[in-house]
Enzyme design. Structure first.
Site, PDB file in Angstrom:
ATOM      1  N   ARG A 266       0.880  -1.173   0.000  1.00  0.00           N
ATOM      2  CA  ARG A 266       0.000   0.000   0.000  1.00  0.00           C
ATOM      3  C   ARG A 266       0.913   1.217   0.000  1.00  0.00           C
ATOM      4  O   ARG A 266       1.626   1.468   0.985  1.00  0.00           O
ATOM      5  CB  ARG A 266      -0.877  -0.013   1.249  1.00  0.00           C
ATOM      6  CG  ARG A 266      -1.728   1.241   1.450  1.00  0.00           C
ATOM      7  CD  ARG A 266      -2.462   1.111   2.773  1.00  0.00           C
ATOM      8  NE  ARG A 266      -3.325   2.219   3.090  1.00  0.00           N
ATOM      9  CZ  ARG A 266      -2.930   3.348   3.697  1.00  0.00           C
ATOM     10  NH1 ARG A 266      -1.666   3.526   4.007  1.00  0.00           N
ATOM     11  NH2 ARG A 266      -3.810   4.271   3.981  1.00  0.00           N
ATOM     12  N   ASP A 268       1.637   4.389   0.665  1.00  0.00           N
ATOM     13  CA  ASP A 268       1.030   5.387   1.538  1.00  0.00           C
ATOM     14  C   ASP A 268       1.313   6.804   1.037  1.00  0.00           C
ATOM     15  O   ASP A 268       2.449   7.146   0.714  1.00  0.00           O
ATOM     16  CB  ASP A 268       1.640   5.191   2.940  1.00  0.00           C
ATOM     17  CG  ASP A 268       1.064   6.141   3.954  1.00  0.00           C
ATOM     18  OD1 ASP A 268      -0.125   6.004   4.259  1.00  0.00           O
ATOM     19  OD2 ASP A 268       1.798   7.021   4.429  1.00  0.00           O
ATOM     20  N   GLU A 310      -2.462   4.583  -2.393  1.00  0.00           N
ATOM     21  CA  GLU A 310      -3.302   5.285  -1.421  1.00  0.00           C
ATOM     22  C   GLU A 310      -3.257   6.753  -1.833  1.00  0.00           C
ATOM     23  O   GLU A 310      -2.376   7.512  -1.446  1.00  0.00           O
ATOM     24  CB  GLU A 310      -2.783   5.128   0.011  1.00  0.00           C
ATOM     25  CG  GLU A 310      -3.812   5.574   1.036  1.00  0.00           C
ATOM     26  CD  GLU A 310      -3.424   6.776   1.892  1.00  0.00           C
ATOM     27  OE1 GLU A 310      -4.290   7.288   2.606  1.00  0.00           O
ATOM     28  OE2 GLU A 310      -2.260   7.224   1.846  1.00  0.00           O
ATOM     29  N   ARG A 499      -8.689  10.290  14.994  1.00  0.00           N
ATOM     30  CA  ARG A 499      -8.935   9.050  14.242  1.00  0.00           C
ATOM     31  C   ARG A 499      -8.912   7.801  15.124  1.00  0.00           C
ATOM     32  O   ARG A 499      -9.344   6.738  14.697  1.00  0.00           O
ATOM     33  CB  ARG A 499      -7.910   8.925  13.103  1.00  0.00           C
ATOM     34  CG  ARG A 499      -8.077  10.001  12.042  1.00  0.00           C
ATOM     35  CD  ARG A 499      -6.972   9.955  11.004  1.00  0.00           C
ATOM     36  NE  ARG A 499      -5.684  10.222  11.613  1.00  0.00           N
ATOM     37  CZ  ARG A 499      -4.515  10.144  10.972  1.00  0.00           C
ATOM     38  NH1 ARG A 499      -4.495   9.805   9.703  1.00  0.00           N
ATOM     39  NH2 ARG A 499      -3.388  10.399  11.597  1.00  0.00           N
TER      40      ARG A 499
HETATM   41  C1  GLC Z   1      -1.895   7.825   5.151  1.00  0.00           C
HETATM   42  C2  GLC Z   1      -2.402   7.000   6.297  1.00  0.00           C
HETATM   43  C3  GLC Z   1      -2.641   7.889   7.465  1.00  0.00           C
HETATM   44  C4  GLC Z   1      -1.361   8.604   7.837  1.00  0.00           C
HETATM   45  C5  GLC Z   1      -0.755   9.326   6.632  1.00  0.00           C
HETATM   46  C6  GLC Z   1       0.661   9.771   6.894  1.00  0.00           C
HETATM   47  O1  GLC Z   1      -2.832   8.712   4.693  1.00  0.00           O
HETATM   48  O2  GLC Z   1      -3.550   6.304   5.934  1.00  0.00           O
HETATM   49  O3  GLC Z   1      -3.147   7.177   8.564  1.00  0.00           O
HETATM   50  O4  GLC Z   1      -1.599   9.530   8.851  1.00  0.00           O
HETATM   51  O5  GLC Z   1      -0.710   8.491   5.505  1.00  0.00           O
HETATM   52  O6  GLC Z   1       1.532   8.679   6.868  1.00  0.00           O
END
Ligand code: GLC
Length: 620
Positions: A266, A268, A310, A499
């Site tokens: 994933r 990120d 993502e 969150r």
């Molecule tokens: C992504 C994650 C999130 C995190 C951000 C910074 O969006 O899903 O939880 O805070 O990256 O790494």
């Protein structure tokens, strides 16, 4: 030393190199061709990749070969994902192993474990501040535990997805420590500015991710005597992908994890990895080139591995993560469909589906081997910004303010129990927090009818995720109707980051009740499991079957066709709807079977109860 095994591995590598080299070299040349020593750097990278390929185990090589022979393996309608934190789900990696039977029972074939690599000491953004790509967070286990888990998962037919946090590292990662200690090589891994001139100029066009808890995108770091780019929290230092050394390090870190058995990465915060003055520094062409090069190295060394974007951006910016132009289908294999997710929640709040329809209508056809991740909740907030273009074109942004307010917990007329995230007031349109069941009315239900409607809404949203087209990803606890985490620990954590409201530990009582239809958990779980099993039998629900929106004059109705024979009807309102199938543009002479109810549909007019759905299959 040359052995029959390495010779064989090298032959495979050379074959794959002949497929990947042109795009890989081209992209890296576009990105880094102007840097001194590019040619030897590229040659060295290929040597490093060849070595990583040699180190790949026989079991993983067999998996690579099987997936090369069946490249659409992840698009099948039996694919189902599940996402959880390691500690929340099983305590540690060994505990997750002991939950494999549960995952199998549910029909899971893809497990996304949220960050489990060694995280920053102290606050770590739930592990998204990575202190080492080669160590497991000690409280979760060891690398041996990870390898044992991946082997067991593989035997159970479940792929493991790991985060690859590529936009930043923790301020206590060795690269950051070396930079802070004065090492010029590592200082160049980050974006460092001597004074505020450039940061101030950039801030003019940058967005804020955490405007309340981490305002601004730069942090002054004493040890560096510089302002460091920190898009997220101040302790997450953005990496500088204009530096080829950063690309080489991240690519190898990814492949070392792939060699431990990670199947899916994933990526990120993928949109943020390239910076350009005068822009919001998201979705830049170079960010796509980096991802395309990353995919090429993955296909070279570990071709069974998938990359998942993502990218929490509106649909028009999202589709390019599957690759465009000569790289069509050669970037990410999967991408979160965050706008469809957010639009589902907007449809629930507004009891009308036009934003969701607008999102679906603007979904481009994907490459043959690309697939959405369809989902309703995850560990993050529901971000409303992805819907801005759709809202602006359909009545204005105030719609999103109202939706955000609906989920903020302060609206007395709402059934939702949630909180607003990072917005200055409840009407701010940044994001909303909460577990699905709480947001869908479970906590505020005062009568059997209200409770039933809350349960229907939970199934309705899952129904969309299961049928819209893609790999559906469940969020741990939703299958059991778990609600917001209001424990003392969570409340304390929420003060820093709201969150944590949606990150409760697995409720073991509910887990035990899952087969008991007299319990809420049992009702929710069994129905969802039936839906999952049914989906597995419907070939029209494979990710690559076409999706066609069906026109409807009823604002609360969402209707779409999948493949040649499947129709989803979803009622997003608290009133029953009378539906004439012929008004949806469906063949008047067709005969339909309601697969969810397992009943034939005798007339062309049917009633769709409040918050209910029909899965119709054409049988004649
Ligand atoms: C992504 C994650 C999130 C995190 C951000 C910074 O969006 O899903 O939880 O805070 O990256 O790494």
């Amino acid at each position: 030393m040359s052995t029959p095994q390495t010779d064989n591995a090298d032959r495979q590598f050379d074959r794959r190199l002949s497929e990947q080299n042109s795009l890989l070299q081209h992209r890296l040349r576009q990105l880094y061709g102007h840097t001194p020593g590019f040619e030897p750097w590229y040659a060295q990278l290929l040597d490093q990749l060849r070595q990583l390929h040699r180190e790949r185990s026989t079991a993983l090589q067999a998996l690579d070969a099987a997936r090369e022979a069946d490249p659409g393996w992840f698009q099948h309608q039996t694919m189902l994902g599940y996402c959880s934190y390691v500690d929340r789900f099983g305590g540690d990696l060994q505990g997750v192993r002991s939950r494999i039977d549960y995952l199998r029972e549910l029909g899971v074939r893809y497990l996304h474990l949220l960050p489990f690599l060694r995280a920053r000491a102290g606050d770590s953004d739930g592990g998204f501040a990575v202190a080492s790509f080669d160590e497991i967070e000690p409280r979760l286990g060891s690398m041996e535990d990870l390898e044992a888990l991946t082997a067991d998962l593989r035997a159970a037919g479940i792929s493991l997805c790991s985060d690859l946090v590529l936009n930043h590292v923790a301020d206590d990662h060795p690269w950051a420590r070396a930079a802070a200690a004065g090492d010029a090589h590592h200082r160049a891994f980050f974006h460092c500015f001597a004074d505020r001139t450039e940061p101030d100029a950039y801030e003019q066009t940058l967005v804020q991710i955490f405007p309340r808890t981490a305002p601004g995108n730069f942090t002054y770091v004493e040890a560096l005597n510089a302002w460091v780019w920190t898009t997220f929290f101040p302790y997450q230092w953005d990496l500088n992908y204009a530096n080829p050394a950063v690309f080489a390090e991240i690519a190898q870190a990814m492949l070392r994890l792939a060699n431990r058995g990670v199947d899916v990465f994933r990526l990120d915060s993928a949109p943020y990895i390239w910076k350009r003055p005068g822009t919001d520094c998201r979705n830049q062409p170079e960010a796509h080139w980096v991802l395309q090069a990353l995919r090429a190295v993955a296909k070279l060394v570990a071709p069974g591995v998938l990359l998942k974007a993502e990218a929490i951006v509106p649909t028009p910016e999202l589709a390019p993560y599957f690759g465009t132009g000569d790289a069509h289908g050669r970037e990410c294999d999967l991408a979160y469909h965050s706008s469809a997710m957010a639009a589902c929640w907007a449809a629930v709040a507004e009891q009308r589906t036009d934003l969701l329809q607008s999102v679906i209508a603007s979904m481009p056809p994907l490459p043959a081997r690309g697939s959405w991740i369809t989902y309703i909740r995850c560990h993050d907030d529901i971000g409303w910004n992805v819907l801005r273009p759709d809202a602006e074109a359909n009545g204005g942004l105030q719609r999103l303010s109202k939706v955000a307010r609906f989920y903020s917990g302060v609206d007395a007329d709402s059934f939702a129990e949630g909180t607003s995230f990072q917005a200055d007031d409840a009407d701010g349109i940044h994001g909303s927090n909460g577990m699905s069941a709480s947001l869908l009315g479970r906590n505020r239900a005062r009568s059997t009818l209200e409770r039933e409607q809350a349960e229907r809404r939970l199934h309705l949203l899952h129904g969309v995720a299961l049928t819209l087209g893609g790999l559906p990803l469940l969020y741990m606890g939703d299958e059991l109707g778990m609600t917001n985490d209001d424990s003392d620990d969570s409340r304390a954590a929420q003060k820093i980051d709201g969150r944590w409201l949606q990150r409760p530990p697995l409720d073991l009582t509910r887990l035990q009740q899952r087969h008991d239809p007299d319990t809420e958990a049992g009702r929710l779980y069994q129905r969802l499991r039936n839906m999952i099993q049914l989906r597995g039998h419907l070939a029209s629900l494979s990710a690559d079957a076409p999706l066609t929106l069906l026109p409807s004059a009823q604002p609360a109705l969402l209707a779409y066709q999948r493949g040649g024979d499947f129709v989803m009807l979803a009622n997003f309102s608290s009133e029953a709807l009378q539906i004439d199938l012929s008004s949806l543009g469906l063949d008047a002479g067709a005969t339909w079977h309601d697969r969810l109810a397992n009943a034939s549909v005798s007339t062309t007019s049917l009633t769709l109860d409040a918050w209910s759905q029909r899965w119709l299959q054409r049988i004649g």
